[in-house]
Design a protein around this motif. Structure first.
Motif, PDB file in Angstrom:
ATOM      1  N   VAL A 248       0.841  -1.202   0.000  1.00 14.35           N
ATOM      2  CA  VAL A 248       0.000   0.000   0.000  1.00 14.35           C
ATOM      3  C   VAL A 248       0.875   1.251   0.000  1.00 14.35           C
ATOM      4  CG1 VAL A 248      -1.674   1.327   1.348  1.00 14.35           C
ATOM      5  CG2 VAL A 248      -1.975  -1.133   1.082  1.00 14.35           C
ATOM      6  N   TRP A 249       2.004   1.197   0.726  1.00 15.88           N
ATOM      7  CA  TRP A 249       2.925   2.343   0.718  1.00 15.88           C
ATOM      8  C   TRP A 249       3.537   2.544  -0.668  1.00 15.88           C
ATOM      9  CZ3 TRP A 249       3.789   5.882   4.516  1.00 15.88           C
ATOM     10  CH2 TRP A 249       4.857   6.756   4.332  1.00 15.88           C
ATOM     11  N   ILE A 250       3.899   1.456  -1.328  1.00 14.51           N
ATOM     12  CA  ILE A 250       4.433   1.559  -2.693  1.00 14.51           C
ATOM     13  C   ILE A 250       3.387   2.149  -3.630  1.00 14.51           C
ATOM     14  CG2 ILE A 250       5.203   0.208  -4.692  1.00 14.51           C
ATOM     15  CD1 ILE A 250       6.586  -1.680  -2.741  1.00 14.51           C
ATOM     16  N   ALA A 251       2.127   1.727  -3.460  1.00 17.83           N
ATOM     17  CA  ALA A 251       1.055   2.298  -4.275  1.00 17.83           C
ATOM     18  C   ALA A 251       0.925   3.796  -4.030  1.00 17.83           C
ATOM     19  CB  ALA A 251      -0.269   1.595  -3.954  1.00 17.83           C
ATOM     20  N   ALA A 252       1.140   4.218  -2.783  1.00 17.10           N
ATOM     21  CA  ALA A 252       1.087   5.650  -2.468  1.00 17.10           C
ATOM     22  C   ALA A 252       2.191   6.404  -3.205  1.00 17.10           C
ATOM     23  CB  ALA A 252       1.217   5.855  -0.955  1.00 17.10           C
ATOM     24  N   ILE A 253       3.384   5.823  -3.270  1.00 18.03           N
ATOM     25  CA  ILE A 253       4.500   6.447  -3.983  1.00 18.03           C
ATOM     26  C   ILE A 253       4.185   6.578  -5.474  1.00 18.03           C
ATOM     27  CG2 ILE A 253       6.919   6.160  -4.660  1.00 18.03           C
ATOM     28  CD1 ILE A 253       7.399   4.830  -1.966  1.00 18.03           C
ATOM     29  N   ALA A 264      -2.559   9.567  -2.967  1.00 18.42           N
ATOM     30  CA  ALA A 264      -1.294   9.115  -2.377  1.00 18.42           C
ATOM     31  C   ALA A 264      -1.314   9.296  -0.861  1.00 18.42           C
ATOM     32  CB  ALA A 264      -0.129   9.882  -2.986  1.00 18.42           C
ATOM     33  N   GLY A 265      -1.815  10.443  -0.406  1.00 11.80           N
ATOM     34  CA  GLY A 265      -1.889  10.693   1.032  1.00 11.80           C
ATOM     35  C   GLY A 265      -2.800   9.696   1.733  1.00 11.80           C
ATOM     36  N   GLY A 266      -3.923   9.389   1.085  1.00  9.94           N
ATOM     37  CA  GLY A 266      -4.854   8.424   1.672  1.00  9.94           C
ATOM     38  C   GLY A 266      -4.238   7.038   1.784  1.00  9.94           C
ATOM     39  N   LEU A 267      -3.527   6.612   0.747  1.00  7.12           N
ATOM     40  CA  LEU A 267      -2.887   5.298   0.762  1.00  7.12           C
ATOM     41  C   LEU A 267      -1.765   5.241   1.804  1.00  7.12           C
ATOM     42  CD1 LEU A 267      -2.698   4.520  -3.061  1.00  7.12           C
ATOM     43  CD2 LEU A 267      -4.136   3.376  -1.372  1.00  7.12           C
ATOM     44  N   ALA A 268      -0.975   6.328   1.895  1.00  2.03           N
ATOM     45  CA  ALA A 268       0.094   6.369   2.886  1.00  2.03           C
ATOM     46  C   ALA A 268      -0.476   6.275   4.301  1.00  2.03           C
ATOM     47  CB  ALA A 268       0.916   7.649   2.730  1.00  2.03           C
ATOM     48  N   PHE A 269      -1.582   6.993   4.530  1.00  2.00           N
ATOM     49  CA  PHE A 269      -2.230   6.941   5.838  1.00  2.00           C
ATOM     50  C   PHE A 269      -2.775   5.535   6.111  1.00  2.00           C
ATOM     51  CE2 PHE A 269      -5.993   7.505   8.600  1.00  2.00           C
ATOM     52  CZ  PHE A 269      -5.363   8.058   9.710  1.00  2.00           C
ATOM     53  N   LEU A 270      -3.332   4.891   5.084  1.00  2.00           N
ATOM     54  CA  LEU A 270      -3.853   3.528   5.232  1.00  2.00           C
ATOM     55  C   LEU A 270      -2.730   2.555   5.579  1.00  2.00           C
ATOM     56  CD1 LEU A 270      -6.321   1.665   4.993  1.00  2.00           C
ATOM     57  CD2 LEU A 270      -5.777   1.398   2.566  1.00  2.00           C
TER      58      LEU A 270
END
Length: 283
Positions: A248-253, A264-270
């Motif tokens: 999920v962090w890679i997807a945020a990047i 991206a912010g939502g995925l990083a928070f998730l």
């Protein structure tokens, strides 16, 4: 009849000391892992079901004193604990190089069938406070995810290394042939043959020969042998948690690179929330 130490602190120390002695002996026999459960699992079929049951009982007593401030134990139960430790030590002392057929019988019949709870022992050892803190801090939660991955694969780390090494050797051979690079082909062949040899040695360390010989003796087919022995040793829940947090962090990047900052912010928070939740699961 065992005599209980009058001081509870001394009693706890003796329980932890005897359990630590068993863990050290398991490590000398080739076990890997961070706790009694992981070390036991890493030896797989090399341990008889009777010894595994004794180790389960030892682990349940150890966890009782490690995690319950007011834990108590009767003199009879403590005597049973000491006898279990003695029997496991005797079994481990002859585990190598004597074959299973020459071992004296080890019985778990002395253990009560319903009197001890295995559930605390079945759970992984709790993480340290520093690791818990890392898992609850943004970005550092990724290090915690890597830690979860390592704990998930540790019981089968030798088999995983053999599997990856042989696949890498095969890929280097194919790449060298395709590109006409004899040195790459030679290196890949040497790696492939070395891993294959170690795989045969690993198979012969299993006294009960769980799988037929052709499966681990045949190059290529031995990959299935590695997989069949590796899969039961993995902690699939930890693997899922670690992969979910990291992916999920890679997807945020990726989303940030595309300019989708909100997503991206939502995925990083998730991903961060996943790390925090995982720390509570491991407590």
């Amino acid at each position: 009849m065992a005599v209980l130490p009058e001081n509870r602190l001394l009693l706890t120390g003796k329980v932890v000391s005897l359990t630590g002695r068993i863990e050290s002996r398991l490590a000398e026999c080739g076990a890997v892992g961070t706790g009694l459960r992981e070390k036991t699992d890493s030896l797989g079929s090399k341990l008889s079901p009777e010894v595994v049951k004794l180790l389960t009982y030892i682990g349940s007593i150890r966890n009782r004193f490690a995690h319950e401030p007011e834990a108590e134990i009767s003199a009879e139960e403590f005597a049973l604990f000491e006898e279990s430790v003695r029997m496991v030590q005797e079994e481990l002392d002859i585990l190598w190089p004597v074959s299973r057929s020459h071992r004296p019988a080890v019985s778990s019949s002395l253990l009560p069938e319903e009197e001890f709870d295995e559930s605390p022992y079945r759970d992984p050892e709790p993480d340290s406070d520093w690791l818990i803190l890392a898992g609850r801090l943004p970005v550092l939660h990724l290090a915690y995810a890597v830690h979860l991955f390592w704990r998930a694969v540790t019981p089968g780390i030798r088999l995983l290394g053999l599997l990856v090494g042989e696949v890498l050797g095969a890929l280097l051979i194919a790449f060298g042939i395709w590109k006409g690079e004899p040195y790459v082909t030679g290196f890949g062949s040497a790696l492939f043959l070395m891993v294959h040899g170690f795989g045969i040695w690993e198979a012969h360390r299993d006294p009960v020969r769980t799988f037929p010989a052709f499966l681990y003796m045949t190059p290529g087919l031995n990959l299935f042998y590695f997989l069949l022995r590796l899969l039961p040793l993995l902690n699939w829940m930890m693997l899922f948690e670690s992969f979910a947090i990291i992916m999920v962090w890679i997807a945020a990047i990726v989303m940030a690179a595309r300019g989708e900052i909100t997503i991206a912010g939502g995925l990083a928070f998730l991903s961060y929330i996943g790390g925090v939740v995982a720390t509570y699961v491991r407590r």
